[in-house]
Design a protein around this motif. Structure first.
Motif, PDB file in Angstrom:
ATOM      1  N   TYR A 153      -6.739   6.688   0.606  1.00 39.38           N
ATOM      2  CA  TYR A 153      -5.252   6.301   0.593  1.00 39.38           C
ATOM      3  C   TYR A 153      -4.440   7.679   0.398  1.00 39.38           C
ATOM      4  O   TYR A 153      -4.866   8.326  -0.597  1.00 39.38           O
ATOM      5  CB  TYR A 153      -5.021   5.248  -0.739  1.00 39.38           C
ATOM      6  N   GLY A 154      -3.441   7.883   1.093  1.00 33.57           N
ATOM      7  CA  GLY A 154      -2.719   9.056   1.075  1.00 33.57           C
ATOM      8  C   GLY A 154      -2.769   9.924   2.302  1.00 33.57           C
ATOM      9  O   GLY A 154      -3.797  10.685   2.483  1.00 33.57           O
ATOM     10  N   SER A 205      -4.655   3.846   4.354  1.00 27.29           N
ATOM     11  CA  SER A 205      -3.385   3.309   4.070  1.00 27.29           C
ATOM     12  C   SER A 205      -2.715   4.368   3.472  1.00 27.29           C
ATOM     13  O   SER A 205      -3.196   5.442   3.029  1.00 27.29           O
ATOM     14  CB  SER A 205      -3.413   1.924   3.117  1.00 27.29           C
ATOM     15  N   ASN A 206      -1.145   4.275   3.173  1.00 26.68           N
ATOM     16  CA  ASN A 206      -0.348   5.161   2.715  1.00 26.68           C
ATOM     17  C   ASN A 206       0.854   4.433   2.144  1.00 26.68           C
ATOM     18  O   ASN A 206       1.060   3.316   2.713  1.00 26.68           O
ATOM     19  CB  ASN A 206      -0.011   5.843   3.923  1.00 26.68           C
ATOM     20  N   ARG A 207       1.370   4.970   1.136  1.00 25.76           N
ATOM     21  CA  ARG A 207       2.700   4.472   0.607  1.00 25.76           C
ATOM     22  C   ARG A 207       3.713   4.143   1.545  1.00 25.76           C
ATOM     23  O   ARG A 207       4.340   3.059   1.590  1.00 25.76           O
ATOM     24  CB  ARG A 207       3.241   5.252  -0.349  1.00 25.76           C
ATOM     25  N   THR A 208       3.861   4.933   2.859  1.00 27.26           N
ATOM     26  CA  THR A 208       4.852   4.779   3.826  1.00 27.26           C
ATOM     27  C   THR A 208       4.173   4.029   4.957  1.00 27.26           C
ATOM     28  O   THR A 208       3.450   4.857   5.696  1.00 27.26           O
ATOM     29  CB  THR A 208       5.721   6.122   3.888  1.00 27.26           C
ATOM     30  N   ASP A 217      -0.749  -1.325   3.227  1.00 29.25           N
ATOM     31  CA  ASP A 217      -0.853  -1.492   1.600  1.00 29.25           C
ATOM     32  C   ASP A 217      -1.916  -1.372   1.035  1.00 29.25           C
ATOM     33  O   ASP A 217      -3.068  -1.755   1.803  1.00 29.25           O
ATOM     34  CB  ASP A 217      -0.329  -3.059   1.368  1.00 29.25           C
ATOM     35  N   VAL A 273      -3.675  11.587  -3.133  1.00 24.66           N
ATOM     36  CA  VAL A 273      -2.383  11.546  -3.496  1.00 24.66           C
ATOM     37  C   VAL A 273      -1.871  12.613  -4.531  1.00 24.66           C
ATOM     38  O   VAL A 273      -2.772  13.352  -4.972  1.00 24.66           O
ATOM     39  CB  VAL A 273      -1.918  10.161  -4.109  1.00 24.66           C
ATOM     40  N   PRO A 302       0.995   9.487  -9.791  1.00 26.20           N
ATOM     41  CA  PRO A 302       0.489   8.808  -8.676  1.00 26.20           C
ATOM     42  C   PRO A 302      -0.963   8.336  -8.485  1.00 26.20           C
ATOM     43  O   PRO A 302      -1.235   7.297  -8.006  1.00 26.20           O
ATOM     44  CB  PRO A 302       0.805   9.563  -7.281  1.00 26.20           C
ATOM     45  N   ASP A 328      -1.326   5.567 -11.102  1.00 26.55           N
ATOM     46  CA  ASP A 328      -0.618   4.252 -10.442  1.00 26.55           C
ATOM     47  C   ASP A 328      -1.862   3.569  -9.533  1.00 26.55           C
ATOM     48  O   ASP A 328      -1.983   2.421  -9.427  1.00 26.55           O
ATOM     49  CB  ASP A 328       0.589   4.479  -9.841  1.00 26.55           C
ATOM     50  N   ALA A 329      -2.422   4.502  -8.482  1.00 27.56           N
ATOM     51  CA  ALA A 329      -3.212   3.706  -7.838  1.00 27.56           C
ATOM     52  C   ALA A 329      -4.608   3.295  -8.511  1.00 27.56           C
ATOM     53  O   ALA A 329      -4.973   2.181  -7.939  1.00 27.56           O
ATOM     54  CB  ALA A 329      -3.610   5.062  -6.889  1.00 27.56           C
ATOM     55  N   ARG A 365      -3.783  -0.064  -9.974  1.00 28.54           N
ATOM     56  CA  ARG A 365      -3.561  -1.265  -8.645  1.00 28.54           C
ATOM     57  C   ARG A 365      -4.779  -1.553  -8.375  1.00 28.54           C
ATOM     58  O   ARG A 365      -5.382  -2.704  -8.006  1.00 28.54           O
ATOM     59  CB  ARG A 365      -2.673  -0.624  -7.573  1.00 28.54           C
TER      60      ARG A 365
END
Length: 466
Positions: free
Chosen positions: A11-12, A34-37, A60, A78, A83, A86-87, A90
């Motif tokens: 992720y990132g 995956s990535n935030r954007t 996502d 990230v 950040p 937060d990851a 989740r």
């Protein structure tokens, strides 16, 4: 028994994340990303080209975690701080017992220790993984420093060994200890990197501004030094950078003299001081970057203080030997910090192995690291790298040149905080008795702190209390 290889996710997909992901794919491993954007994920699939056959993209993080079969290992690439937290928050409710979360960014090791407790309390495993080598290293083989449980390491080791840089065929990666050990070793690596870069810059500055030599000429000298005892990645790229041009000018001349920093050098100094250690070369390098940011103040200061840089005339051999002596001290001070942390946090760090995994892929890779590894595997006086016979002999031979270079720089008004910091350390460690007898006497006078006398008796007081 080693766990089966975990199913991998990342992720990132920023600069470092995408480079690391391509490295993983290139070594034959399937990967979820995956990535935030969302648009970044689509762009990465295109960038992956034929490698995309082993790639499963997700828009996502939560969905990626749910779609991945267990056992799972999810790499976070990230920015440090919130950040990462937060990851992790989740992921915890979405993962199964035994799954692994890996923070592969630069991180404060104190955060890594805290996160290890949080993640493991949820029945998961956590790895703090230092990755050195920049974008090129991440893509083609970085040096990797792993902290976490041996069980978590076993689940990802085949992948880590495959993607890491190789030295004589062996991966420059290893499990160094529990919780924050990997991230702390990476932090100190970066502290040494700060010192090495500053030392190189100071030598360049004396040759450029003290002897009025052209950057390209200086670059050729660094190119020659890279064939000898100073052989290293940073000396190599210095030779390249100084010979480069932009719009018909030396490239360095079109770059503002303000150096950025992301915090790892500062973290090194902070943690060293917390443990009662002082790394003068690293401290000087961090300070010099801070001063460099004060461009406007320096401009005013030149007028107010009458700034002047006089001529310096020294043979190239003096600069070479000065840089060698100071570089040895920078490494030695870095390993002193590692030793203090190993004792403080009961990590049992293997310093010889750390030197070995820095021999390829990382920014501070250099010819010195073989000798450093050998020194730690041998009989090391007082456990101090600078007292190892190989380095002590080199320092005795090279310190006179360091003294001449530092003295000439000071006399001519050239700031050389890292070179003088190294020299101060050498001179201090070469004196069996220094001047802090007076400091302790002062402390006893104004605070009745007492002192240890020369016969070893503690809690003594001076005649001023009679």
């Amino acid at each position: 028994m080693t766990k089966k290889l975990a199913n991998l996710g990342l992720y990132g997909l920023g600069t470092m994340g995408s480079a690391l992901a391509l490295n993983i794919l290139d070594n034959g491993f399937a990967l979820h990303v995956s990535n935030r954007t969302d648009s970044v994920v689509a762009d990465f699939v295109t960038e992956a080209g034929d490698l995309a056959a082993r790639l499963t993209p997700h828009n996502d993080l939560d969905q990626m975690a749910l779609d991945m079969p267990a056992p799972r290992a999810i790499i976070l690439m990230v920015p440090a701080g919130a950040p990462v937290d937060d990851a992790i928050a989740r992921l915890i409710p979405l993962l199964d017992k035994g799954d692994t979360i890996i923070d592969a960014g630069n991180a404060d090791f104190n955060d890594t220790r805290r996160r290890t407790g949080t993640v493991e309390a949820a029945g998961l495993t956590f790895i703090g993984m230092g990755v050195s080598g920049g974008e090129e290293g991440a893509r083609n083989g970085p040096s990797i420093m792993v902290g976490g449980t041996p069980q978590a390491w076993g689940a990802i080791r085949p992948m880590i060994d495959a993607i890491a840089a190789k030295f004589d065929g062996a991966p420059c990666a290893d499990h160094l200890g529990p919780d924050g050990a990997g991230h702390f070793v990476k932090t100190v690596h970066n502290g040494i990197e700060y010192a090495d870069m500053q030392l190189i810059a100071e030598v360049y500055g004396l040759m450029r501004h003290g002897a009025a030599r052209a950057p390209a000429e200086i670059g050729q000298i660094f190119e020659q030094w890279d064939k000898g005892a100073l052989k290293s990645y940073l000396v190599e790229i210095t030779g390249i950078v100084l010979q480069a041009e932009r719009d018909g000018k030396p490239a360095v001349d079109v770059i503002q003299d303000k150096a950025g920093q992301k915090g790892t050098g500062r973290w090194t100094v902070i943690e060293a001081l917390k443990m009662g250690q002082s790394a003068s070369t690293i401290e000087a390098a961090v300070a010099a970057r801070g001063w460099s940011a004060e461009k406007e103040t320096r401009g005013v200061g030149e007028g107010v203080l009458g700034g002047h840089r006089g001529a310096v005339s020294l043979p190239d051999g003096d600069y070479e030997q000065a840089l060698l002596a100071a570089r040895i001290i920078a490494y030695a001070q870095g390993f002193r910090i590692l030793a203090a942390a190993s004792d403080t946090y009961d990590w049992n760090l293997d310093f010889a192995r750390i030197a070995e995994i820095w021999r390829a892929g990382c920014i501070i890779r250099s010819a010195l690291l073989d000798d450093i590894s050998d020194a730690f595997r041998g009989d090391l006086p007082q456990g101090q790298l600078f007292l190892a016979p190989t380095f002590a002999d080199t320092l005795k031979a090279a310190t006179p040149a360091l003294r001449r270079v530092a003295g000439a720089a000071i006399a001519a008004g050239h700031p050389v905080p890292a070179l003088t910091g190294a020299l101060a350390f050498i001179d201090t460690m070469a004196q069996a008795r220094g001047t802090t007898d007076l400091v302790q006497a002062q402390r006893d006078f104004f605070g009745r702190h007492g002192y240890e006398d020369i016969d070893g008796r503690t809690g003594q007081h001076g005649p001023w209390w009679d």
